[in-house]
Scaffold this active site. Structure first.
Site, PDB file in Angstrom:
ATOM      1  N   ARG A 283      11.653  -5.322   4.990  1.00 43.38           N
ATOM      2  CA  ARG A 283      11.315  -3.900   4.796  1.00 43.38           C
ATOM      3  C   ARG A 283      12.246  -2.990   5.596  1.00 43.38           C
ATOM      4  O   ARG A 283      12.563  -3.254   6.748  1.00 43.38           O
ATOM      5  CB  ARG A 283       9.868  -3.642   5.238  1.00 43.38           C
ATOM      6  CG  ARG A 283       9.504  -2.157   5.205  1.00 43.38           C
ATOM      7  CD  ARG A 283       8.024  -1.921   5.146  1.00 43.38           C
ATOM      8  NE  ARG A 283       7.333  -2.289   6.372  1.00 43.38           N
ATOM      9  CZ  ARG A 283       6.007  -2.164   6.533  1.00 43.38           C
ATOM     10  NH1 ARG A 283       5.259  -1.696   5.549  1.00 43.38           N
ATOM     11  NH2 ARG A 283       5.451  -2.543   7.662  1.00 43.38           N
TER      12      ARG A 283
ATOM     13  N   ARG B 125      -9.487   0.244   9.212  1.00 45.07           N
ATOM     14  CA  ARG B 125      -8.876  -1.043   9.500  1.00 45.07           C
ATOM     15  C   ARG B 125      -9.847  -1.976  10.211  1.00 45.07           C
ATOM     16  O   ARG B 125      -9.490  -3.079  10.568  1.00 45.07           O
ATOM     17  CB  ARG B 125      -7.648  -0.836  10.365  1.00 45.07           C
ATOM     18  CG  ARG B 125      -6.367  -1.269   9.669  1.00 45.07           C
ATOM     19  CD  ARG B 125      -5.222  -0.969  10.588  1.00 45.07           C
ATOM     20  NE  ARG B 125      -4.025  -1.680  10.254  1.00 45.07           N
ATOM     21  CZ  ARG B 125      -2.995  -1.122   9.630  1.00 45.07           C
ATOM     22  NH1 ARG B 125      -3.052   0.114   9.206  1.00 45.07           N
ATOM     23  NH2 ARG B 125      -1.906  -1.818   9.426  1.00 45.07           N
TER      24      ARG B 125
ATOM     25  N   ARG C 277       0.280  -9.221  13.796  1.00 43.42           N
ATOM     26  CA  ARG C 277      -0.388  -8.246  12.929  1.00 43.42           C
ATOM     27  C   ARG C 277      -1.206  -8.936  11.846  1.00 43.42           C
ATOM     28  O   ARG C 277      -2.277  -8.469  11.460  1.00 43.42           O
ATOM     29  CB  ARG C 277       0.645  -7.297  12.311  1.00 43.42           C
ATOM     30  CG  ARG C 277       1.158  -6.287  13.335  1.00 43.42           C
ATOM     31  CD  ARG C 277       2.480  -5.707  12.935  1.00 43.42           C
ATOM     32  NE  ARG C 277       2.393  -4.857  11.768  1.00 43.42           N
ATOM     33  CZ  ARG C 277       3.405  -4.641  10.931  1.00 43.42           C
ATOM     34  NH1 ARG C 277       4.560  -5.237  11.109  1.00 43.42           N
ATOM     35  NH2 ARG C 277       3.241  -3.830   9.916  1.00 43.42           N
TER      36      ARG C 277
ATOM     37  N   LYS D 259       0.834  -1.214   0.000  1.00 51.09           N
ATOM     38  CA  LYS D 259       0.000   0.000   0.000  1.00 51.09           C
ATOM     39  C   LYS D 259       0.868   1.263   0.000  1.00 51.09           C
ATOM     40  O   LYS D 259       0.614   2.191  -0.771  1.00 51.09           O
ATOM     41  CB  LYS D 259      -0.930   0.004   1.230  1.00 51.09           C
ATOM     42  CG  LYS D 259      -1.834  -1.218   1.322  1.00 51.09           C
ATOM     43  CD  LYS D 259      -2.757  -1.171   2.526  1.00 51.09           C
ATOM     44  CE  LYS D 259      -2.049  -1.179   3.862  1.00 51.09           C
ATOM     45  NZ  LYS D 259      -1.320  -2.448   4.163  1.00 51.09           N
TER      46      LYS D 259
ATOM     47  N   ARG E 270      11.485  -1.144  11.207  1.00 54.41           N
ATOM     48  CA  ARG E 270      10.467  -0.785  12.195  1.00 54.41           C
ATOM     49  C   ARG E 270      10.425  -1.824  13.310  1.00 54.41           C
ATOM     50  O   ARG E 270      10.569  -3.012  13.049  1.00 54.41           O
ATOM     51  CB  ARG E 270       9.089  -0.713  11.513  1.00 54.41           C
ATOM     52  CG  ARG E 270       8.823   0.627  10.851  1.00 54.41           C
ATOM     53  CD  ARG E 270       7.626   0.606   9.947  1.00 54.41           C
ATOM     54  NE  ARG E 270       6.448  -0.047  10.512  1.00 54.41           N
ATOM     55  CZ  ARG E 270       5.274  -0.123   9.886  1.00 54.41           C
ATOM     56  NH1 ARG E 270       5.129   0.437   8.693  1.00 54.41           N
ATOM     57  NH2 ARG E 270       4.275  -0.739  10.441  1.00 54.41           N
TER      58      ARG E 270
HETATM   59  P1  ADP Z   1       1.613  -1.554   7.654  1.00 47.74           P
HETATM   60  O1  ADP Z   1       2.217  -0.506   6.758  1.00 47.74           O
HETATM   61  O2  ADP Z   1       2.593  -2.599   7.939  1.00 47.74           O
HETATM   62  O3  ADP Z   1       0.295  -1.998   7.174  1.00 47.74           O
HETATM   63  P2  ADP Z   1       0.880   0.523   9.406  1.00 47.74           P
HETATM   64  O4  ADP Z   1       2.050   1.410   9.321  1.00 47.74           O
HETATM   65  O5  ADP Z   1      -0.310   0.865   8.584  1.00 47.74           O
HETATM   66  O6  ADP Z   1       1.347  -0.932   9.083  1.00 47.74           O
HETATM   67  O7  ADP Z   1       0.397   0.405  10.891  1.00 47.74           O
HETATM   68  C1  ADP Z   1       1.300   0.199  11.961  1.00 47.74           C
HETATM   69  C2  ADP Z   1       0.510   0.112  13.253  1.00 47.74           C
HETATM   70  O8  ADP Z   1      -0.189   1.335  13.490  1.00 47.74           O
HETATM   71  C3  ADP Z   1      -0.572  -0.956  13.269  1.00 47.74           C
HETATM   72  O9  ADP Z   1      -0.071  -2.217  13.612  1.00 47.74           O
HETATM   73  C4  ADP Z   1      -1.517  -0.397  14.336  1.00 47.74           C
HETATM   74  O10 ADP Z   1      -1.016  -0.606  15.631  1.00 47.74           O
HETATM   75  C5  ADP Z   1      -1.469   1.091  14.066  1.00 47.74           C
HETATM   76  N1  ADP Z   1      -2.514   1.518  13.112  1.00 47.74           N
HETATM   77  C6  ADP Z   1      -2.344   1.974  11.845  1.00 47.74           C
HETATM   78  N2  ADP Z   1      -3.521   2.289  11.275  1.00 47.74           N
HETATM   79  C7  ADP Z   1      -4.477   2.047  12.223  1.00 47.74           C
HETATM   80  C8  ADP Z   1      -5.901   2.162  12.259  1.00 47.74           C
HETATM   81  N3  ADP Z   1      -6.601   2.604  11.202  1.00 47.74           N
HETATM   82  N4  ADP Z   1      -6.536   1.812  13.406  1.00 47.74           N
HETATM   83  C9  ADP Z   1      -5.859   1.370  14.471  1.00 47.74           C
HETATM   84  N5  ADP Z   1      -4.536   1.231  14.503  1.00 47.74           N
HETATM   85  C10 ADP Z   1      -3.833   1.561  13.396  1.00 47.74           C
HETATM   86  P1  ADP Z   2       2.245  -1.726   3.222  1.00 46.55           P
HETATM   87  O1  ADP Z   2       2.222  -0.224   3.157  1.00 46.55           O
HETATM   88  O2  ADP Z   2       1.026  -2.353   2.636  1.00 46.55           O
HETATM   89  O3  ADP Z   2       2.534  -2.215   4.599  1.00 46.55           O
HETATM   90  P2  ADP Z   2       4.793  -1.540   1.810  1.00 46.55           P
HETATM   91  O4  ADP Z   2       4.545  -0.711   0.610  1.00 46.55           O
HETATM   92  O5  ADP Z   2       5.496  -0.922   2.950  1.00 46.55           O
HETATM   93  O6  ADP Z   2       3.430  -2.252   2.293  1.00 46.55           O
HETATM   94  O7  ADP Z   2       5.615  -2.833   1.314  1.00 46.55           O
HETATM   95  C1  ADP Z   2       6.094  -3.816   2.227  1.00 46.55           C
HETATM   96  C2  ADP Z   2       7.483  -4.296   1.764  1.00 46.55           C
HETATM   97  O8  ADP Z   2       7.348  -5.015   0.527  1.00 46.55           O
HETATM   98  C3  ADP Z   2       8.466  -3.157   1.475  1.00 46.55           C
HETATM   99  O9  ADP Z   2       9.741  -3.593   1.873  1.00 46.55           O
HETATM  100  C4  ADP Z   2       8.384  -2.963  -0.037  1.00 46.55           C
HETATM  101  O10 ADP Z   2       9.597  -2.458  -0.583  1.00 46.55           O
HETATM  102  C5  ADP Z   2       8.091  -4.372  -0.537  1.00 46.55           C
HETATM  103  N1  ADP Z   2       7.206  -4.399  -1.719  1.00 46.55           N
HETATM  104  C6  ADP Z   2       6.169  -3.572  -2.007  1.00 46.55           C
HETATM  105  N2  ADP Z   2       5.565  -3.914  -3.170  1.00 46.55           N
HETATM  106  C7  ADP Z   2       6.243  -5.004  -3.632  1.00 46.55           C
HETATM  107  C8  ADP Z   2       6.092  -5.834  -4.801  1.00 46.55           C
HETATM  108  N3  ADP Z   2       5.115  -5.622  -5.697  1.00 46.55           N
HETATM  109  N4  ADP Z   2       6.944  -6.863  -4.935  1.00 46.55           N
HETATM  110  C9  ADP Z   2       7.919  -7.110  -4.002  1.00 46.55           C
HETATM  111  N5  ADP Z   2       8.114  -6.361  -2.901  1.00 46.55           N
HETATM  112  C10 ADP Z   2       7.284  -5.316  -2.703  1.00 46.55           C
END
Ligand code: ADP
Ligand code: ADP
Length: 220
Positions: free
Chosen positions: A127, A88, A170, A13, A159
Site C-alpha cells: 500500500r 473498532r 494490527r 475499506k 505508512r
Molecule cells: P487501516 O486503514 O489499515 O485499517 P486505519 O487507518 O483505520 O488503518 O488505522 C490506523 C491506526 O489508527 C490504527 O492502527 C489505530 O492505532 C488507530 N485507529 C484508527 N481507528 C481507530 C479507532 N476507531 N479506535 C482506536 N484507534 C483507531
Molecule cells: P483499508 O482501508 O481497509 O485499510 P485500503 O482500501 O487502504 O484498505 O486497501 C489496502 C491496500 O489494498 C491498498 O494498497 C489498496 O490499493 C489495495 N486494495 C484495495 N482493494 C483491493 C482489491 N479488491 N484487490 C486488490 N487490492 C486491493
C-alpha cells in the site's frame, strides 16, 4: 443512509469508501485519516495517539469516541454518513448506538469485507498513500506515474504502520478487539458480507447493489 465499513486493516475499506462517497451525498468519516492529521498537526490528541498508532494498538476509547461522534452529529453528516475505521471494538459500537439513538437515527447497514490474513499482509506491504490519504497499491492499483498521486500530484508514501512487524500486530488486534463486532451487528440483522478478495471493481458493484437495496428499504 448511515453506513459502517467493517473489516481488517487493508481489506479495502478506504478504496471502496472513496468510491461510495465520491458524489458527496454521504459524509465520509475516516478515523485513521483524522488521527493521522492530528499527529501531523502536533495537536494534543495527535501527540497522545501517536505512540499507540506506531505500535499498531488501538488509540484509547477516551480519545477516539468523542472525536468521531462529533463528526456523526455534525451538520455535514445530517443526510447520512459512511464510517470507516470506527467502531473498532464493542465499546465504540455501543457508544455509536447511544449517540444515534439520541439523534433519533438508525444504522442502515454494516458492510463487512471478508479478507484472509495472508492477503492482508500482501495488501498492506504494497500500500502507498497520498498526503490526502488516497490509496494505491504497487501491484493491484499503481498510480499512473510512479510515486505520485493521480489526483493531486503529491508524493506517495508508505505508512509507518504498514511495515511487517506492525502489520502482524494490527491483525492480532483486529481479531481480538474488532472482529467481535461482526457478531454484534449480525445479531441485529445489519451485517452484509462481501468477498473482499475480489477485484476492486467487482467489490464496488456488489456494494452499490446492496446500498441501493438499503436505500429502497429506508424509503419505505
Ligand atoms: P487501516 O486503514 O489499515 O485499517 P486505519 O487507518 O483505520 O488503518 O488505522 C490506523 C491506526 O489508527 C490504527 O492502527 C489505530 O492505532 C488507530 N485507529 C484508527 N481507528 C481507530 C479507532 N476507531 N479506535 C482506536 N484507534 C483507531
Ligand atoms: P483499508 O482501508 O481497509 O485499510 P485500503 O482500501 O487502504 O484498505 O486497501 C489496502 C491496500 O489494498 C491498498 O494498497 C489498496 O490499493 C489495495 N486494495 C484495495 N482493494 C483491493 C482489491 N479488491 N484487490 C486488490 N487490492 C486491493
Amino acid at each position: 443512509m448511515n453506513l459502517i465499513l467493517l473489516g481488517p486493516p487493508g481489506a479495502g475499506k478506504g478504496t471502496q469508501g472513496e468510491r461510495l462517497t465520491a458524489d458527496g451525498g454521504l459524509e465520509y468519516v475516516v478515523t485513521g485519516n483524522i488521527l493521522r492529521a492530528a499527529v501531523k498537526a502536533g495537536t494534543e490528541l495527535g501527540v497522545q495517539a501517536k505512540a499507540f498508532m506506531d505500535a499498531g494498538d488501538l488509540v484509547p476509547d477516551e480519545l477516539v469516541i468523542g472525536l468521531i461522534l462529533e463528526r456523526v452529529r455534525s451538520e455535514e453528516a445530517k443526510d447520512g454518513f459512511v464510517l470507516d475505521g470506527f467502531p473498532r471494538n464493542v465499546a465504540q459500537g455501543e457508544a455509536l448506538d447511544a449517540a444515534l439513538s439520541d439523534l433519533g437515527r438508525d444504522l442502515n447497514g454494516v458492510l463487512y469485507f471478508d479478507v484472509p490474513d495472508d492477503e492482508i499482509v500482501r495488501r498492506l506491504s504494497g500500500r502507498r498513500v497520498s498526503e490526502a490519504g488516497r490509496v494505491y497499491h504497487l501491484e493491484s492499483n499503481p498510480p499512473k506515474v510512479d510515486g505520485v498521486c493521480d489526483v493531486d500530484g503529491t508524493p506517495l508514501i508508505q505508512r509507518d504502520d504498514d511495515r511487517p512487524e506492525t502489520i502482524r500486530k494490527r491483525l492480532a488486534v483486529y481479531h481480538e478487539q474488532t472482529e467481535p463486532l461482526v457478531e454484534y451487528y449480525a445479531a441485529r440483522g445489519l451485517l452484509h458480507t462481501f468477498d473482499g478478495t475480489a477485484p476492486a471493481e467487482e467489490v464496488e458493484a456488489h456494494l452499490r447493489k446492496t446500498v441501493s437495496t438499503l436505500r429502497l428499504e429506508d424509503a419505505v
